[in-house]
Design an enzyme around this catalytic site. Structure first.
Site, PDB file in Angstrom:
ATOM      1  N   LYS A  53      48.628  54.987  44.742  1.00 26.95           N
ATOM      2  CA  LYS A  53      48.764  55.901  43.597  1.00 26.95           C
ATOM      3  C   LYS A  53      49.687  57.076  43.952  1.00 26.95           C
ATOM      4  O   LYS A  53      50.550  57.461  43.168  1.00 26.95           O
ATOM      5  CB  LYS A  53      47.386  56.430  43.161  1.00 26.95           C
ATOM      6  CG  LYS A  53      46.560  55.361  42.441  1.00 26.95           C
ATOM      7  CD  LYS A  53      45.118  55.788  42.203  1.00 26.95           C
ATOM      8  CE  LYS A  53      44.307  54.607  41.667  1.00 26.95           C
ATOM      9  NZ  LYS A  53      42.879  54.902  41.487  1.00 26.95           N
ATOM     10  N   GLN A  97      38.744  59.464  43.132  1.00 25.59           N
ATOM     11  CA  GLN A  97      38.690  58.028  43.420  1.00 25.59           C
ATOM     12  C   GLN A  97      37.227  57.565  43.509  1.00 25.59           C
ATOM     13  O   GLN A  97      36.438  58.111  44.262  1.00 25.59           O
ATOM     14  CB  GLN A  97      39.422  57.728  44.741  1.00 25.59           C
ATOM     15  CG  GLN A  97      39.502  56.261  45.079  1.00 25.59           C
ATOM     16  CD  GLN A  97      40.346  55.457  44.089  1.00 25.59           C
ATOM     17  OE1 GLN A  97      41.379  55.917  43.603  1.00 25.59           O
ATOM     18  NE2 GLN A  97      39.906  54.242  43.769  1.00 25.59           N
ATOM     19  N   ASP A 120      42.138  59.265  34.120  1.00 23.72           N
ATOM     20  CA  ASP A 120      41.479  57.965  34.277  1.00 23.72           C
ATOM     21  C   ASP A 120      40.760  57.540  32.992  1.00 23.72           C
ATOM     22  O   ASP A 120      40.351  56.387  32.864  1.00 23.72           O
ATOM     23  CB  ASP A 120      40.446  58.029  35.420  1.00 23.72           C
ATOM     24  CG  ASP A 120      40.963  57.409  36.710  1.00 23.72           C
ATOM     25  OD1 ASP A 120      41.883  56.573  36.625  1.00 23.72           O
ATOM     26  OD2 ASP A 120      40.445  57.757  37.793  1.00 23.72           O
TER      27      ASP A 120
END
Ligand code: NAD
Length: 285
Positions: A53, A97, A120
């Site tokens: 990422k 994460q 997200d």
């Protein structure tokens, strides 16, 4: 024999397009769009995802802020960091994460991210807006899958889509997006009876369960579109949830693992971050 949907190539196109837009943004606003990534603990798969990422963020010209916290960190230190990043006007997106190591309250930690910086699309506000059909930031993997289907002009309206897996980050938002596209949607999960009878009726089959090569050729209708979300590390390398070699003989379109859904997830994360920056400017935030 199925045509393969090349997620890597499509993700590259999205990233090239973004690269130009991010550069234009920089020229106009004299600041780099910024994504902050927080990783807690030493999970090796999470480390790989976070590194990918960060690399992709920098590739398109965005600034990447990364925070590696030890498993022993206090939950209040993670939430204070998120609060600081939330207040920071130079930060457009905040990503924690998942999964967090055992003992942390994921929902509580994530709730510190403001919805506008939730790139997200995991927060209740964004999920709720998705369910209501309102503008929202949508979870990257399911949105990437819709883009893959659209890239191949797959007819969705009126078709039977079967989603296997009901996680908050893939299965549930996937079902919502397919419903918005006028599919008739069936969601299957670990308690579903006669699962393999249901999969055989799918025009579009989306598999997100985390079991290597779970879906076999006999589970798939001839001509179905098969999307494999699974990432399973096995002694024979990375495998999806679909027995790719055999299922490709009956499907009309299929995604490979690796090189399918995975790269699209990252490309959409970057797109969500770009969109968050634009929306923050529009709202003067
Ligand atoms: P999860 O691990 O949170 O949940 C698994 C889901 O599968 C559950 O809803 C469960 O009910 C269902 N399930 C488990 N066993 C089943 C069975 N035998 N029959 C039917 N359903 C069953 O799921 P997740 O986080 O959505 O991840 C699923 C897979 O997708 C994992 O392999 C994960 O690594 C992968 N993944 C890939 C990406 C990507 O970008 N490619 C993104 C997210 C997740």
């Amino acid at each position: 024999m199925a045509e393969i949907i090349d997620g890597k190539a499509l993700a590259s196109e999205i990233k090239e397009d973004l690269k130009a837009k991010v550069n234009e943004y920089f020229i106009k606003h004299n600041r780099k769009i910024t994504l902050a990534v927080i990783l807690v603990g030493e999970n090796p798969a999470s480390k790989v995802y976070v590194n990918n990422k960060i690399k992709a963020t920098e590739y398109v010209g965005m600034k990447s802020l990364s925070y590696y916290l030890p498993e022993t960190v206090a939950e209040s230190d993670i939430t204070s960091l998120i609060d600081t990043l939330s207040e920071d006007k130079s930060v457009d997106g905040i990503l924690v994460q998942l999964p967090l190591p055992k003992g942390f309250d994921e929902e509580k930690v994530l709730s510190h991210i403001p919805a506008i910086k939730d790139v997200d699309g995991f927060l209740a506000e964004n999920v709720g807006n998705l369910c209501l059909g309102k503008k929202s930031t949508v979870s990257c993997t399911p949105l990437g899958i819709i883009r893959m289907l659209e890239s191949k002009n797959v007819e969705l309206s009126g078709k039977h889509a079967v989603v296997i897996g009901r996680s908050n980050i893939v299965g549930k938002p996937m079902a919502m997006l397919l419903l918005q596209k006028n599919c008739t949607v069936t969601v299957c999960h670990s308690k579903t009876e006669n699962l393999r009878e249901i999969t055989k009726t799918a025009d579009i089959l989306i598999v997100a369960i985390g079991k290597p090569e779970f879906i076999k050729k006999d589970d798939v209708k001839s001509g179905a579109v098969v999307i494999d979300v699974g990432i399973n590390r096995t002694e024979n390398g990375l495998k999806g949830d679909v027995d790719f070699e055999n299922v490709k003989e009956v499907a009309s379109l299929i995604t490979p693992v690796p090189g399918g859904v995975g790269p699209m997830t990252i490309a959409i994360l970057l797109e969500n971050t770009y969109n968050a920056a634009i929306r923050r400017d529009e709202l003067g935030l």
